[in-house]
Design a protein around this motif. Structure first.
Motif, PDB file in Angstrom:
ATOM      1  N   ILE A 213       0.819  -1.210   0.000  1.00  0.00           N
ATOM      2  CA  ILE A 213       0.000   0.000   0.000  1.00  0.00           C
ATOM      3  C   ILE A 213       0.858   1.268   0.000  1.00  0.00           C
ATOM      4  O   ILE A 213       0.428   2.304  -0.526  1.00  0.00           O
ATOM      5  N   VAL A 214       2.082   1.197   0.534  1.00  0.00           N
ATOM      6  CA  VAL A 214       2.969   2.357   0.434  1.00  0.00           C
ATOM      7  C   VAL A 214       3.433   2.541  -1.008  1.00  0.00           C
ATOM      8  O   VAL A 214       3.470   3.666  -1.522  1.00  0.00           O
ATOM      9  N   LEU A 215       3.746   1.436  -1.694  1.00  0.00           N
ATOM     10  CA  LEU A 215       4.110   1.532  -3.104  1.00  0.00           C
ATOM     11  C   LEU A 215       2.952   2.081  -3.940  1.00  0.00           C
ATOM     12  O   LEU A 215       3.169   2.739  -4.959  1.00  0.00           O
ATOM     13  N   GLY A 216       1.730   1.809  -3.485  1.00  0.00           N
ATOM     14  CA  GLY A 216       0.571   2.319  -4.211  1.00  0.00           C
ATOM     15  C   GLY A 216       0.541   3.827  -4.297  1.00  0.00           C
ATOM     16  O   GLY A 216      -0.034   4.396  -5.246  1.00  0.00           O
ATOM     17  N   VAL A 248       6.454   1.768 -14.464  1.00  0.00           N
ATOM     18  CA  VAL A 248       7.422   0.667 -14.593  1.00  0.00           C
ATOM     19  C   VAL A 248       8.224   0.510 -13.304  1.00  0.00           C
ATOM     20  O   VAL A 248       8.450  -0.609 -12.828  1.00  0.00           O
ATOM     21  N   ILE A 249       8.654   1.632 -12.721  1.00  0.00           N
ATOM     22  CA  ILE A 249       9.454   1.569 -11.492  1.00  0.00           C
ATOM     23  C   ILE A 249       8.657   0.963 -10.349  1.00  0.00           C
ATOM     24  O   ILE A 249       9.133   0.057  -9.651  1.00  0.00           O
ATOM     25  N   VAL A 250       7.426   1.445 -10.139  1.00  0.00           N
ATOM     26  CA  VAL A 250       6.615   0.923  -9.036  1.00  0.00           C
ATOM     27  C   VAL A 250       6.313  -0.563  -9.238  1.00  0.00           C
ATOM     28  O   VAL A 250       6.437  -1.370  -8.306  1.00  0.00           O
ATOM     29  N   ALA A 251       5.936  -0.932 -10.471  1.00  0.00           N
ATOM     30  CA  ALA A 251       5.648  -2.339 -10.748  1.00  0.00           C
ATOM     31  C   ALA A 251       6.902  -3.186 -10.545  1.00  0.00           C
ATOM     32  O   ALA A 251       6.838  -4.302 -10.000  1.00  0.00           O
ATOM     33  N   GLY A 252       8.053  -2.659 -10.961  1.00  0.00           N
ATOM     34  CA  GLY A 252       9.297  -3.401 -10.790  1.00  0.00           C
ATOM     35  C   GLY A 252       9.677  -3.577  -9.328  1.00  0.00           C
ATOM     36  O   GLY A 252      10.119  -4.654  -8.916  1.00  0.00           O
ATOM     37  N   LEU A 253       9.500  -2.522  -8.524  1.00  0.00           N
ATOM     38  CA  LEU A 253       9.814  -2.635  -7.099  1.00  0.00           C
ATOM     39  C   LEU A 253       8.897  -3.639  -6.424  1.00  0.00           C
ATOM     40  O   LEU A 253       9.325  -4.406  -5.544  1.00  0.00           O
ATOM     41  N   ALA A 285      11.917   4.345   1.839  1.00  0.00           N
ATOM     42  CA  ALA A 285      12.243   4.550   0.424  1.00  0.00           C
ATOM     43  C   ALA A 285      10.982   4.483  -0.426  1.00  0.00           C
ATOM     44  O   ALA A 285      10.782   5.312  -1.331  1.00  0.00           O
ATOM     45  N   ALA A 286      10.118   3.519  -0.135  1.00  0.00           N
ATOM     46  CA  ALA A 286       8.866   3.414  -0.891  1.00  0.00           C
ATOM     47  C   ALA A 286       7.989   4.640  -0.664  1.00  0.00           C
ATOM     48  O   ALA A 286       7.322   5.126  -1.591  1.00  0.00           O
ATOM     49  N   GLY A 287       7.996   5.167   0.560  1.00  0.00           N
ATOM     50  CA  GLY A 287       7.203   6.364   0.845  1.00  0.00           C
ATOM     51  C   GLY A 287       7.768   7.613   0.213  1.00  0.00           C
ATOM     52  O   GLY A 287       7.024   8.550  -0.116  1.00  0.00           O
ATOM     53  N   ALA A 288       9.097   7.660   0.006  1.00  0.00           N
ATOM     54  CA  ALA A 288       9.725   8.842  -0.600  1.00  0.00           C
ATOM     55  C   ALA A 288       9.603   8.859  -2.115  1.00  0.00           C
ATOM     56  O   ALA A 288       9.707   9.930  -2.727  1.00  0.00           O
ATOM     57  N   LEU A 289       9.397   7.704  -2.731  1.00  0.00           N
ATOM     58  CA  LEU A 289       9.314   7.651  -4.192  1.00  0.00           C
ATOM     59  C   LEU A 289       8.199   8.531  -4.761  1.00  0.00           C
ATOM     60  O   LEU A 289       8.444   9.263  -5.742  1.00  0.00           O
ATOM     61  N   PRO A 290       6.971   8.499  -4.220  1.00  0.00           N
ATOM     62  CA  PRO A 290       5.931   9.387  -4.755  1.00  0.00           C
ATOM     63  C   PRO A 290       6.326  10.858  -4.683  1.00  0.00           C
ATOM     64  O   PRO A 290       6.010  11.631  -5.599  1.00  0.00           O
ATOM     65  N   ALA A 291       7.024  11.242  -3.609  1.00  0.00           N
ATOM     66  CA  ALA A 291       7.487  12.633  -3.498  1.00  0.00           C
ATOM     67  C   ALA A 291       8.450  12.949  -4.624  1.00  0.00           C
ATOM     68  O   ALA A 291       8.409  14.039  -5.220  1.00  0.00           O
ATOM     69  N   ILE A 315      14.212  10.570  -7.229  1.00  0.00           N
ATOM     70  CA  ILE A 315      13.631   9.294  -7.650  1.00  0.00           C
ATOM     71  C   ILE A 315      14.661   8.179  -7.569  1.00  0.00           C
ATOM     72  O   ILE A 315      14.403   7.109  -7.015  1.00  0.00           O
ATOM     73  N   ALA A 316      15.844   8.419  -8.121  1.00  0.00           N
ATOM     74  CA  ALA A 316      16.849   7.360  -8.223  1.00  0.00           C
ATOM     75  C   ALA A 316      17.333   6.868  -6.866  1.00  0.00           C
ATOM     76  O   ALA A 316      17.511   5.653  -6.663  1.00  0.00           O
ATOM     77  N   VAL A 317      17.559   7.773  -5.921  1.00  0.00           N
ATOM     78  CA  VAL A 317      18.092   7.365  -4.616  1.00  0.00           C
ATOM     79  C   VAL A 317      17.096   6.496  -3.836  1.00  0.00           C
ATOM     80  O   VAL A 317      17.481   5.428  -3.328  1.00  0.00           O
ATOM     81  N   PRO A 318      15.800   6.879  -3.714  1.00  0.00           N
ATOM     82  CA  PRO A 318      14.863   5.964  -3.045  1.00  0.00           C
ATOM     83  C   PRO A 318      14.765   4.601  -3.723  1.00  0.00           C
ATOM     84  O   PRO A 318      14.673   3.576  -3.039  1.00  0.00           O
ATOM     85  N   VAL A 319      14.798   4.582  -5.052  1.00  0.00           N
ATOM     86  CA  VAL A 319      14.722   3.299  -5.759  1.00  0.00           C
ATOM     87  C   VAL A 319      15.939   2.442  -5.437  1.00  0.00           C
ATOM     88  O   VAL A 319      15.818   1.248  -5.131  1.00  0.00           O
ATOM     89  N   ALA A 320      17.138   3.031  -5.476  1.00  0.00           N
ATOM     90  CA  ALA A 320      18.355   2.282  -5.170  1.00  0.00           C
ATOM     91  C   ALA A 320      18.339   1.761  -3.731  1.00  0.00           C
ATOM     92  O   ALA A 320      18.707   0.603  -3.479  1.00  0.00           O
ATOM     93  N   LEU A 321      17.915   2.598  -2.797  1.00  0.00           N
ATOM     94  CA  LEU A 321      17.850   2.173  -1.399  1.00  0.00           C
ATOM     95  C   LEU A 321      16.854   1.034  -1.212  1.00  0.00           C
ATOM     96  O   LEU A 321      17.112   0.083  -0.464  1.00  0.00           O
ATOM     97  N   PHE A 322      15.719   1.121  -1.872  1.00  0.00           N
ATOM     98  CA  PHE A 322      14.711   0.065  -1.788  1.00  0.00           C
ATOM     99  C   PHE A 322      15.293  -1.257  -2.286  1.00  0.00           C
ATOM    100  O   PHE A 322      15.178  -2.295  -1.616  1.00  0.00           O
ATOM    101  N   VAL A 323      15.915  -1.236  -3.448  1.00  0.00           N
ATOM    102  CA  VAL A 323      16.464  -2.467  -4.025  1.00  0.00           C
ATOM    103  C   VAL A 323      17.559  -3.039  -3.132  1.00  0.00           C
ATOM    104  O   VAL A 323      17.596  -4.255  -2.871  1.00  0.00           O
ATOM    105  N   LEU A 324      18.452  -2.193  -2.640  1.00  0.00           N
ATOM    106  CA  LEU A 324      19.539  -2.677  -1.787  1.00  0.00           C
ATOM    107  C   LEU A 324      19.003  -3.265  -0.485  1.00  0.00           C
ATOM    108  O   LEU A 324      19.516  -4.279   0.013  1.00  0.00           O
ATOM    109  N   ALA A 325      17.972  -2.630   0.088  1.00  0.00           N
ATOM    110  CA  ALA A 325      17.396  -3.148   1.333  1.00  0.00           C
ATOM    111  C   ALA A 325      16.725  -4.494   1.107  1.00  0.00           C
ATOM    112  O   ALA A 325      16.893  -5.424   1.906  1.00  0.00           O
TER     113      ALA A 325
END
Length: 407
Positions: A213-216, A248-253, A285-291, A315-325
């Motif tokens: 729901i946060v990714l939503g 694409v990013i949200v679906a991929g995460l 990270a998921a919560g920061a992506l929409p921002a 955008i890039a930093v929250p995505v990278a942090l999400f993937v690494l976590a």
């Protein structure tokens, strides 16, 4: 059940079959997402004004308050959920604290006033103290652990309230100390005594639902980009690219997070702490992506006082942090992933972060790299299934082969 309608708060069976999130837990999550949405909205507004560092610090603090209250209720509920009227009312009090906290997000992030956030936070935490005291009275085997939780929470909440009277500079120094004390309560309470009975599949489901729901919120931000594009047709092309990349990013995460089951990661107290605490990065990270998506929309309209590199980084930093976590919590411990896939996932996450140095292509590059990670995970999973199937076939063949007859 007694004549008062109350059940004894006995510990739940950690091996209970078909344990799933209750409707009350789902409502609890939705209330918390309101606070997450407020935090993301204010993060976007402050970043757009050019105050990126202060926005990140205040967002991290607000999100800690949201995440820590959520995580403590979630682990308590997996062990002692009775779902009687008192349990529900106490949970509703916690929800009320969430709404108070949400009301204080803007005063804290914009004006630096933490009072309302602290009040809402303390309400949530003290409501949970009542639950722990009830567990202590109902479950003698867990009484020492429950009382340690109750005492630890009360002491730290008293310190939060006292911290509000400190001068601003002293308060800034006190906040990290208070956060440290908060995160020390569970390991101190659980250590040296009988740990609470976690239902690992239920915990994994609760975390996955909150991540979902946060990714939503990212999908909502992508939809807003399309709406803005329709209203400002001179920016339609770039906004449609932004919306498509965001989708694409949200679906991929989502795909990456759910690529491996995570309940097996919770085996002991240390692994439970790593799993639970590590999700702060996933959720934040998921919560920061929409921002970040909204910042990119504002920048496209010329309304953001930010450099192109900074816009790309939101955008890039929250995505990278999400993937690494997620890699650290779920993918790395997976023995079926393979070293080649691990290297590719890590390299792709680093490339996402590094893409900000070329801001013109960072958004599209991030989407492509996230999609590439998904492909790698799917290929690795397919190979694992083929190996498992081949191994099973060889085992069946060996069992079916006639043995040597005695001479």
């Amino acid at each position: 059940m007694s004549t008062t309608g109350l059940r004894r708060m006995a510990p739940r069976d950690p091996a209970e079959a078909h344990r799933a999130a209750s409707p009350l837990e789902l409502l609890f999550d939705l209330v918390f997402v309101v606070a997450v949405g407020f935090a993301a909205t204010n993060l976007h507004e402050i970043e757009t004004e050019g105050h990126v560092s202060s926005a990140i610090v205040s967002y991290a603090f607000v999100f800690f308050a949201i995440w820590w209250a959520w995580i403590n209720f979630t682990w308590f509920a997996t062990s002692f959920d009775t779902d009687d009227w008192l349990y529900r009312v106490t949970t509703f009090v916690q929800m009320g604290g969430v709404l108070v906290l949400a009301a204080g997000v803007r005063p804290l992030m914009v004006d630096g006033d933490p009072a309302i956030v602290v009040v809402g936070y303390v309400v949530m935490r003290l409501a949970l103290v009542g639950q722990w005291l009830r567990a202590a009275a109902s479950a003698p085997g867990y009484r020492r652990t429950a009382l340690r939780y109750a005492v630890g929470i009360v002491v730290v909440q008293a310190l939060w309230v006292l911290a509000l009277v400190l001068p601003e500079a002293a308060l800034r120094g006190a906040i990290p100390v208070l956060i440290l004390l908060e995160v020390l309560v569970p390991p101190v309470a659980e250590r040296g005594s009988r740990t609470t009975p976690w239902h690992t599949r239920h915990i994994a489901e609760r975390y996955s639902l909150f991540t979902l729901i946060v990714l939503g919120e990212g999908l909502v931000a992508s939809a807003s980009a399309v709406i803005d594009g329709l209203e400002h047709t001179d920016h339609l092309g770039s906004l449609l690219v932004l919306a498509a990349a965001g989708l694409v990013i949200v679906a991929g995460l989502w795909w990456i997070y759910f690529a491996r089951e995570q309940h097996a990661r919770i085996r002991s107290l240390p692994s439970a702490l790593v799993f639970g605490y590590g999700h702060y990065v996933v959720f934040a990270a998921a919560g920061a992506l929409p921002a970040g998506i909204e910042v990119a929309v504002s920048a496209d309209a010329g309304e953001a006082d930010l450099s192109h590199v900074t816009v790309a980084a939101t955008i890039a930093v929250p995505v990278a942090l999400f993937v690494l976590a997620v890699w650290a919590l779920a993918l790395r411990p997976s023995l079926s992933l393979g070293w080649n896939a691990v290297v590719v996932v890590l390299a792709a996450a680093v490339a996402v972060a590094a893409s900000v140095v070329v801001p013109a292509v960072s958004l599209v590059a991030t989407a492509v790299l996230v999609a590439a990670i998904v492909v790698v995970l799917e290929v690795a999973d397919r190979r694992r299934r083929l190996r498992t199937r081949a191994g099973s076939g060889r085992a069946v063949s060996r069992r079916a082969r006639p043995g040597r007859r005695p001479g």
